[in-house]
Design a protein around this motif. Structure first.
Motif, PDB file in Angstrom:
ATOM      1  N   VAL A 143       1.070  -1.361   0.077  1.00 27.54           N
ATOM      2  CA  VAL A 143      -0.278  -0.151   0.296  1.00 27.54           C
ATOM      3  C   VAL A 143       1.150   1.495  -0.127  1.00 27.54           C
ATOM      4  N   LEU A 144       1.817   0.974   0.347  1.00 29.08           N
ATOM      5  CA  LEU A 144       2.874   1.989  -0.199  1.00 29.08           C
ATOM      6  C   LEU A 144       2.332   3.454   0.894  1.00 29.08           C
ATOM      7  N   ASN A 145       2.621   2.914   2.056  1.00 27.07           N
ATOM      8  CA  ASN A 145       1.490   3.733   3.693  1.00 27.07           C
ATOM      9  C   ASN A 145       0.796   4.718   3.217  1.00 27.07           C
ATOM     10  N   LYS A 146       0.178   3.822   2.085  1.00 27.25           N
ATOM     11  CA  LYS A 146      -1.287   5.471   1.896  1.00 27.25           C
ATOM     12  C   LYS A 146      -2.367   4.166   1.797  1.00 27.25           C
ATOM     13  N   SER A 147      -3.509   4.714   2.142  1.00 30.54           N
ATOM     14  CA  SER A 147      -4.881   3.681   2.028  1.00 30.54           C
ATOM     15  C   SER A 147      -6.295   3.742   0.987  1.00 30.54           C
TER      16      SER A 147
END
Length: 289
Positions: A271-275
């Motif tokens: 998720v590359l630290n995103k939501s």
């Protein structure tokens, strides 16, 4: 709860991968995204660390924060890069003491500027050696290893790559999490080859929603992941950021639906630290295999 037990029932187990943010603001943002991702009832979260183990301490801090927020199991990545066996054992002791439940055991990439992995004196050369170390001395920790549907870029051929994977499983791995891929046929072929080779642990597909065309090209180059022609054509046809996001998320959503329809034990989302992307693609889906 053991790692493999997440994949024992009819629900398609969801997990999310994070990486250590560089700032306090980044950690706060990460915490907000973790709360949003929890709406989809993940089984656990994993966290990577920087090249050569540069953020191992931060990784454990992130996992402690995630556990505080979610009360879910957490997994730390661990590689052989730049570490002696003594240093690896020290990290595993610290991780265990801080409540880490599982380890994603990897050899790791060669240091930047080099083409070949070279173990440090007193270190480990292969991921199966790391799995064996964890399995023999830290049996309380669940172990995940990496699999490569499109073959590891350093492997001379698919047969050798599969033999390396079987060594990791035979050494004590509980599950396999695959490298990202954009065409499900690559996963299905890989799964069939694993079964034929006698690999009988859960093979969890790894999915990264593409949210812009430049990102897709960069990742494809870095990970040697093939981008299907239709996806590449659609994203290349527009420069509108929102439209590229929509196209990429819809592709990942279709991947997810198709994977669940074909009885995958779970799905691991990068998720590359995103939501935003994960929330958009998972909203409304019933992930029961």
């Amino acid at each position: 709860m053991s790692l493999i037990s997440h994949y024992k029932d009819s629900r398609c187990a969801i997990s999310f991968e994070l990486f250590p943010p560089k700032t306090a603001q980044g950690l706060e943002s990460l915490a907000d995204n973790v709360r949003r991702l929890c709406e989809f009832k993940p089984s656990y979260f994993t966290c990577t660390y920087g090249a050569g183990g540069s953020t191992r301490g931060t990784t454990l801090s992130v996992l402690a924060k995630v556990r505080e927020i979610t009360n879910l199991p957490v997994a730390s990545h661990l590689t052989c890069v730049g570490s002696t066996v003594e240093e690896l054992e020290s990290y595993l002791n610290e991780a265990t003491a801080q409540g880490t439940d599982y380890i994603v055991a990897l050899r790791g990439d060669p240091p930047k500027g080099t083409e070949e992995f070279v173990a440090v004196e007193g270190g480990l050369r292969y991921a199966n050696e790391l799995v064996e170390l964890i399995h023999s001395k830290f049996s309380n920790l669940g172990i995940a290893v990496a699999g490569y549907p499109e073959v590891h870029q350093e492997s001379p051929d698919a047969k050798t790559d599969l033999e390396n994977l079987k060594r990791k499983v035979d050494a004590g791995a509980d599950i396999i999490i695959t490298q990202l891929f954009y065409d499900n046929i690559d996963y299905f072929r890989f799964r069939d080859r694993c079964v034929a080779a006698g690999i009988n642990v859960p093979i969890v597909p790894g999915i990264l929603p593409v949210t812009n065309f430049k990102q897709a090209q960069r990742i494809a180059t870095m990970c040697k992941a093939r981008i299907p022609y239709d996806l590449e054509k659609a994203m290349d046809a527009t420069e509108d950021a929102d439209e590229q996001f929509r196209i990429g998320v819809e592709h990942a959503r279709m991947q997810t639906v198709n994977l669940v329809e074909n009885d995958v034990p779970g799905i691991h989302y990068y998720v590359l630290n995103k939501s935003d992307a994960a929330t958009a693609l998972l909203d409304g889906l019933q992930l029961v295999s």
